[in-house]
Design an enzyme around this catalytic site. Sequence first.
Site, mmCIF file in Angstrom:
data_model
loop_
_atom_site.group_PDB
_atom_site.id
_atom_site.type_symbol
_atom_site.label_atom_id
_atom_site.label_comp_id
_atom_site.label_asym_id
_atom_site.label_seq_id
_atom_site.Cartn_x
_atom_site.Cartn_y
_atom_site.Cartn_z
ATOM 1 N N SER A 16 44.803 51.975 47.551
ATOM 2 C CA SER A 16 45.652 53.093 47.131
ATOM 3 C C SER A 16 44.816 54.140 46.407
ATOM 4 C CB SER A 16 46.734 52.593 46.170
ATOM 5 O OG SER A 16 47.700 51.875 46.865
ATOM 6 N N HIS A 47 48.110 56.268 51.424
ATOM 7 C CA HIS A 47 47.525 55.534 52.560
ATOM 8 C C HIS A 47 47.755 56.368 53.817
ATOM 9 C CE1 HIS A 47 46.776 51.585 50.518
ATOM 10 N NE2 HIS A 47 47.638 52.115 49.678
ATOM 11 N N HIS A 69 50.711 46.435 53.764
ATOM 12 C CA HIS A 69 51.091 45.485 52.712
ATOM 13 C C HIS A 69 52.279 44.658 53.183
ATOM 14 C CE1 HIS A 69 49.384 49.106 50.774
ATOM 15 N NE2 HIS A 69 48.844 48.276 49.901
ATOM 16 N N TYR A 71 54.809 43.848 51.461
ATOM 17 C CA TYR A 71 56.083 44.382 50.957
ATOM 18 C C TYR A 71 56.630 45.517 51.817
ATOM 19 C CZ TYR A 71 53.208 48.078 48.799
ATOM 20 O OH TYR A 71 52.321 49.102 48.597
ATOM 21 N N GLU A 72 55.792 46.060 52.729
ATOM 22 C CA GLU A 72 56.298 47.106 53.632
ATOM 23 C C GLU A 72 57.152 46.485 54.738
ATOM 24 O OE1 GLU A 72 53.235 50.388 54.509
ATOM 25 O OE2 GLU A 72 52.010 48.765 53.727
ATOM 26 N N ALA A 99 43.509 49.178 44.384
ATOM 27 C CA ALA A 99 43.897 49.592 43.033
ATOM 28 C C ALA A 99 44.584 48.383 42.412
ATOM 29 C CB ALA A 99 44.856 50.765 43.130
ATOM 30 N N MET A 202 48.729 43.940 45.102
ATOM 31 C CA MET A 202 49.672 43.471 46.132
ATOM 32 C C MET A 202 49.026 43.463 47.522
ATOM 33 S SD MET A 202 52.792 45.894 44.848
ATOM 34 C CE MET A 202 52.994 46.257 43.091
ATOM 35 N N SER A 203 47.722 43.225 47.565
ATOM 36 C CA SER A 203 47.032 43.307 48.868
ATOM 37 C C SER A 203 45.794 42.424 48.871
ATOM 38 C CB SER A 203 46.623 44.765 49.128
ATOM 39 O OG SER A 203 45.587 45.153 48.253
ATOM 40 N N ASN A 226 45.436 50.707 35.729
ATOM 41 C CA ASN A 226 46.371 50.592 34.595
ATOM 42 C C ASN A 226 46.187 49.241 33.941
ATOM 43 O OD1 ASN A 226 47.753 49.828 37.329
ATOM 44 N ND2 ASN A 226 48.858 48.659 35.773
ATOM 45 N N HIS A 240 53.322 54.356 40.485
ATOM 46 C CA HIS A 240 52.366 54.529 41.595
ATOM 47 C C HIS A 240 51.609 55.862 41.495
ATOM 48 C CE1 HIS A 240 50.565 53.655 45.439
ATOM 49 N NE2 HIS A 240 51.112 54.716 46.019
HETATM 50 O O1 R1P Z 1 46.263 47.204 46.943
HETATM 51 P P1 R1P Z 1 46.318 48.645 47.220
HETATM 52 O O2 R1P Z 1 46.598 48.961 48.645
HETATM 53 O O3 R1P Z 1 45.113 49.379 46.703
HETATM 54 O O4 R1P Z 1 47.577 49.235 46.408
HETATM 55 C C1 R1P Z 1 47.971 48.859 45.100
HETATM 56 O O5 R1P Z 1 48.659 49.962 44.574
HETATM 57 C C2 R1P Z 1 50.060 49.891 44.954
HETATM 58 C C3 R1P Z 1 50.870 50.024 43.697
HETATM 59 O O6 R1P Z 1 50.627 51.207 43.027
HETATM 60 C C4 R1P Z 1 50.256 48.533 45.594
HETATM 61 O O7 R1P Z 1 50.287 48.647 47.001
HETATM 62 C C5 R1P Z 1 49.041 47.774 45.141
HETATM 63 O O8 R1P Z 1 48.686 46.712 46.001
HETATM 64 N N1 GUN Z 2 50.995 44.043 41.119
HETATM 65 C C1 GUN Z 2 50.353 45.129 40.683
HETATM 66 N N2 GUN Z 2 49.760 45.937 41.560
HETATM 67 C C2 GUN Z 2 49.125 47.012 41.081
HETATM 68 N N3 GUN Z 2 48.450 47.973 41.729
HETATM 69 C C3 GUN Z 2 47.978 48.850 40.810
HETATM 70 N N4 GUN Z 2 48.368 48.470 39.586
HETATM 71 C C4 GUN Z 2 49.067 47.337 39.731
HETATM 72 C C5 GUN Z 2 49.717 46.459 38.806
HETATM 73 O O1 GUN Z 2 49.739 46.665 37.591
HETATM 74 N N5 GUN Z 2 50.356 45.372 39.342
#
Ligand code: R1P
Ligand code: GUN
Length: 277
Positions: A16, A47, A69, A71-72, A99, A202-203, A226, A240
């Site tokens: 991200s 993305h 992802h 979750y999509e 991220a 989440m990836s 963060n 986000h």
């Molecule tokens: O893992 P990438 O794709 O960088 O994205 C991260 O950022 C998104 C949340 O802001 C979520 O999709 C998390 O997995």
């Molecule tokens: N689950 C999760 N995904 C993120 N992607 C970017 N920041 C975060 C976070 O704090 N938690």
Amino acid sequence: MSQTRHRPQVAIICGSGLGMLADTLKCQDSFAYSDIPGFPQSTVQGHAGRLVFGELKGKTCVCMQGRFHMYEGHSLCKTTFPVRVFKLLGVETLIVTNAAGSLADGLQPGDIMIIKDHVNFPGLVGLNPLSGPNDDKFGPRFPAMSGCYDKGLRCLALDIAKQQGVASLMQEGVYAMVGGPNFETIAEARLLHRLGVDAVGMSTAPEVVVATHCGLRVFGLSLITNKVVKSYEDSESVNHEGVLEVGRLRSNTVQQLVTELISRMEINNNNTINNAV
Ligand SMILES: O=P(O)(O)O[C@H]1O[C@H](CO)[C@@H](O)[C@H]1O
Ligand SMILES: Nc1nc2[nH]cnc2c(=O)[nH]1
């Protein structure tokens, strides 16, 4: 294959807000995911949904500007489909970026965590891209995952960080994948912290599982965007847009690190599936 003359050795998956990694490639051929058979569509802001081929410092690369992802709503098979395409294209090394939120007290927003290992929470409960019949062409039924983040590349990245004067921003750590799309509750954040997780996102883990299964060498980094809120007294909350903003702020540092890593990594060209085709 007929649509580009590039034969990539290195693949990069942009996290991200990190899509700018593709901008460094020279002599680009780029394809919208909607034009590639079997590719899902990107639905997440930050993305772009483009596959970019090009040259970087003498290596041929392919870059996913946008990942998929769970979750999509994609199956894990779909989210990791590009990794097997990379293998068949002859890629030897996969660079995954993401991220992530930090749980470790020593990791601040803007820091870069080199992924030493991961906890694949969906995988632990059976949500694994390798579930179902095993395709022996790609790898074994029961692949080992110890050492899935290449030690040589991790050391090289730390060396490069020193030379580029950004060593204070970098450290190794453990990434955990959770399903998302919601960010963590405070109780979940505390649990992850107690379990020894340094950063959460989440990836990434499913991509690395599939890459390791088929013998790709993997390097991973998390841009810490963060701090995950762990205290009931803390009134901050993550969103986000903030995640994408940190990506923009650190784009040069991440770009320079990845460029130098690609420039200095050795390539063996021993991709057996591709050589057999
Ligand atoms: O893992 P990438 O794709 O960088 O994205 C991260 O950022 C998104 C949340 O802001 C979520 O999709 C998390 O997995
Ligand atoms: N689950 C999760 N995904 C993120 N992607 C970017 N920041 C975060 C976070 O704090 N938690």
